[in-house]
Design a protein around this motif. Structure first.
Motif, PDB file in Angstrom:
ATOM      1  N   UNK A 170      -0.227 -13.345  11.168  1.00  0.00           N
ATOM      2  CA  UNK A 170      -1.681 -13.486  11.343  1.00  0.00           C
ATOM      3  C   UNK A 170      -2.347 -13.849  10.018  1.00  0.00           C
ATOM      4  N   UNK A 171      -1.983 -13.156   8.960  1.00  0.00           N
ATOM      5  CA  UNK A 171      -2.554 -13.437   7.644  1.00  0.00           C
ATOM      6  C   UNK A 171      -2.264 -14.880   7.237  1.00  0.00           C
ATOM      7  N   UNK A 172      -1.017 -15.313   7.397  1.00  0.00           N
ATOM      8  CA  UNK A 172      -0.637 -16.672   7.008  1.00  0.00           C
ATOM      9  C   UNK A 172      -1.398 -17.719   7.821  1.00  0.00           C
ATOM     10  N   UNK A 173      -1.550 -17.487   9.104  1.00  0.00           N
ATOM     11  CA  UNK A 173      -2.263 -18.436   9.964  1.00  0.00           C
ATOM     12  C   UNK A 173      -3.725 -18.548   9.557  1.00  0.00           C
ATOM     13  N   UNK A 174      -4.356 -17.421   9.290  1.00  0.00           N
ATOM     14  CA  UNK A 174      -5.786 -17.403   8.969  1.00  0.00           C
ATOM     15  C   UNK A 174      -6.095 -17.865   7.546  1.00  0.00           C
ATOM     16  N   UNK A 189       0.862  -1.175   0.000  1.00  0.00           N
ATOM     17  CA  UNK A 189       0.000   0.000   0.000  1.00  0.00           C
ATOM     18  C   UNK A 189       0.895   1.220   0.000  1.00  0.00           C
ATOM     19  N   UNK A 190       0.747   2.096  -0.937  1.00  0.00           N
ATOM     20  CA  UNK A 190       1.607   3.281  -1.059  1.00  0.00           C
ATOM     21  C   UNK A 190       3.088   2.907  -1.041  1.00  0.00           C
ATOM     22  N   UNK A 191       3.425   1.812  -1.749  1.00  0.00           N
ATOM     23  CA  UNK A 191       4.794   1.315  -1.860  1.00  0.00           C
ATOM     24  C   UNK A 191       5.398   0.841  -0.545  1.00  0.00           C
ATOM     25  N   UNK A 192       4.589   0.645   0.458  1.00  0.00           N
ATOM     26  CA  UNK A 192       5.055   0.101   1.724  1.00  0.00           C
ATOM     27  C   UNK A 192       4.429  -1.272   1.911  1.00  0.00           C
ATOM     28  N   UNK A 193       5.168  -2.192   2.495  1.00  0.00           N
ATOM     29  CA  UNK A 193       4.609  -3.517   2.769  1.00  0.00           C
ATOM     30  C   UNK A 193       3.542  -3.364   3.839  1.00  0.00           C
ATOM     31  N   UNK A 194       2.365  -3.913   3.563  1.00  0.00           N
ATOM     32  CA  UNK A 194       1.233  -3.717   4.458  1.00  0.00           C
ATOM     33  C   UNK A 194       0.335  -4.958   4.505  1.00  0.00           C
ATOM     34  N   UNK A 195       0.730  -5.980   5.278  1.00  0.00           N
ATOM     35  CA  UNK A 195      -0.092  -7.185   5.370  1.00  0.00           C
ATOM     36  C   UNK A 195      -1.492  -6.931   5.928  1.00  0.00           C
ATOM     37  N   UNK A 196      -1.686  -5.821   6.639  1.00  0.00           N
ATOM     38  CA  UNK A 196      -3.021  -5.527   7.159  1.00  0.00           C
ATOM     39  C   UNK A 196      -4.025  -5.350   6.015  1.00  0.00           C
ATOM     40  N   UNK A 197      -3.553  -4.935   4.833  1.00  0.00           N
ATOM     41  CA  UNK A 197      -4.437  -4.875   3.653  1.00  0.00           C
ATOM     42  C   UNK A 197      -4.903  -6.274   3.267  1.00  0.00           C
ATOM     43  N   UNK A 198      -3.987  -7.240   3.327  1.00  0.00           N
ATOM     44  CA  UNK A 198      -4.341  -8.620   3.002  1.00  0.00           C
ATOM     45  C   UNK A 198      -5.345  -9.180   3.992  1.00  0.00           C
ATOM     46  N   UNK A 199      -5.171  -8.860   5.261  1.00  0.00           N
ATOM     47  CA  UNK A 199      -6.100  -9.329   6.288  1.00  0.00           C
ATOM     48  C   UNK A 199      -7.496  -8.783   6.007  1.00  0.00           C
ATOM     49  N   UNK A 200      -7.575  -7.486   5.711  1.00  0.00           N
ATOM     50  CA  UNK A 200      -8.869  -6.865   5.406  1.00  0.00           C
ATOM     51  C   UNK A 200      -9.472  -7.459   4.137  1.00  0.00           C
ATOM     52  N   UNK A 201      -8.651  -7.684   3.119  1.00  0.00           N
ATOM     53  CA  UNK A 201      -9.140  -8.252   1.871  1.00  0.00           C
ATOM     54  C   UNK A 201      -9.656  -9.676   2.077  1.00  0.00           C
ATOM     55  N   UNK A 202      -8.893 -10.496   2.765  1.00  0.00           N
ATOM     56  CA  UNK A 202      -9.317 -11.879   3.011  1.00  0.00           C
ATOM     57  C   UNK A 202     -10.644 -11.905   3.775  1.00  0.00           C
TER      58      UNK A 202
END
Length: 134
Positions: free
Chosen positions: A55-59, A7-20
């Motif tokens: 968290x994303x990987x676990x879920x 997100x905005x060229x920064x690594x942001x796994x929280x986007x993946x969590x929200x998307x999933x």
């Protein structure tokens, strides 16, 4: 799904969590593809990013595919979408591959969905996704 990790060229796994979470709520089957260097990028990140990634990987363990080293996730994403008629969530336009996959530039087919994050909310209008990013 590829560049949703950034997100905005920064690594942001929280986007993946929200998307999933949003895809599950909408009962949309999903798969998450990543370049082989994803773990390297996460290892270099701060503790919050590492925690969000874990968290994303676990879920979503059974939905994650990290492609072999020396290749790009794009190739696998496009091939799967082409063969299965799947949709892609990415801000990449894949213009360099339109000659291989005519549906990429086909506005009527609308299988390539763009996203944005505004004021902490992930939005994908084509899919009706409006999800808070924590």
């Amino acid at each position: 799904i590829n560049n949703v990790l950034r997100g905005d060229d920064e690594i942001s796994p929280c986007l993946l969590i929200a998307l999933a979470k949003a895809l599950k709520k909408a009962d949309i089957t999903s798969r998450f593809y990543f370049d082989a260097n994803v773990e390297f990028l996460i290892d270099k990140a701060d503790e919050k990013i590492k925690s969000d990634w874990a968290k994303f990987k676990t879920e979503n363990e059974n939905l994650i595919k990290i492609v072999p080293g020396g290749s790009q996730a794009d190739e696998f994403i496009l091939m799967k979408a082409d063969k299965e008629g799947s949709h892609i969530i990415s801000n990449d336009r894949y213009r360099d591959r339109e000659h291989l996959y005519a549906w990429i530039g086909n506005r009527e087919e609308r299988r390539l969905h763009k996203f944005t994050v505004d004021e902490g909310t992930l939005m994908i209008p084509d899919l009706g996704i409006y999800e808070t990013v924590e």
